[in-house]
Design a protein around this motif. Sequence first.
Motif, short mmCIF file in Angstrom:
data_model
loop_
_atom_site.label_atom_id
_atom_site.label_comp_id
_atom_site.label_asym_id
_atom_site.label_seq_id
_atom_site.Cartn_x
_atom_site.Cartn_y
_atom_site.Cartn_z
N LEU A 86 1.28 -1.07 -0.27
CA LEU A 86 -0.13 0.06 0.39
C LEU A 86 0.91 0.94 0.22
O LEU A 86 0.71 2.37 -0.80
N LYS A 91 -3.25 -1.35 -3.77
CA LYS A 91 -4.57 -0.95 -3.70
C LYS A 91 -5.00 -1.94 -2.55
O LYS A 91 -5.10 -2.95 -3.33
N ASP A 92 -5.81 -1.71 -1.50
CA ASP A 92 -6.26 -2.72 -0.92
C ASP A 92 -7.07 -3.28 -1.60
O ASP A 92 -8.25 -2.89 -1.69
N GLU A 93 -7.12 -5.09 -1.86
CA GLU A 93 -8.31 -5.43 -1.47
C GLU A 93 -8.91 -5.91 -0.33
O GLU A 93 -9.26 -7.21 -0.83
N PHE A 109 -3.74 -7.69 -2.12
CA PHE A 109 -3.67 -6.40 -2.67
C PHE A 109 -3.58 -6.52 -4.63
O PHE A 109 -3.08 -7.21 -5.03
#
Length: 126
Positions: A86, A91-93, A109
Amino acid sequence: MIGYVTLGTNDLKKAAGFYDELVKELGARRVMEADTFVAWSTDMNAPAISVIKPYDGAPASVGNGTMVALAVDGPEKVKAVHAKALALGGKDEGAPGPRGDGGFYAAYFRDLDGNKINVFCMVPKE
């Protein structure tokens, strides 16, 4: 059984910079590179991850349902790799935490090209 996994990129320099920093959390380093690809591993005889500009010259795209899972040795390493991804612009998943009741601890992510990555470990059930 898996020798290496390759992810497509449209910006090799940017992707390589992302993974150069991310794999340090895993104790890995660049083990191969050429004009169109870079590969990282902990050892030449261990599984590797690489990024490549597609051979056919078409734009790289993300596979729907495709994910690469990186095994680590504990929850703290899951948290560290996720946080590093991050911080590098990933991007955070899915935040670090237990999944299900089988001792699976994971975070998810997407890298700079949108490829989905999982980092996980198995923890003893209490």
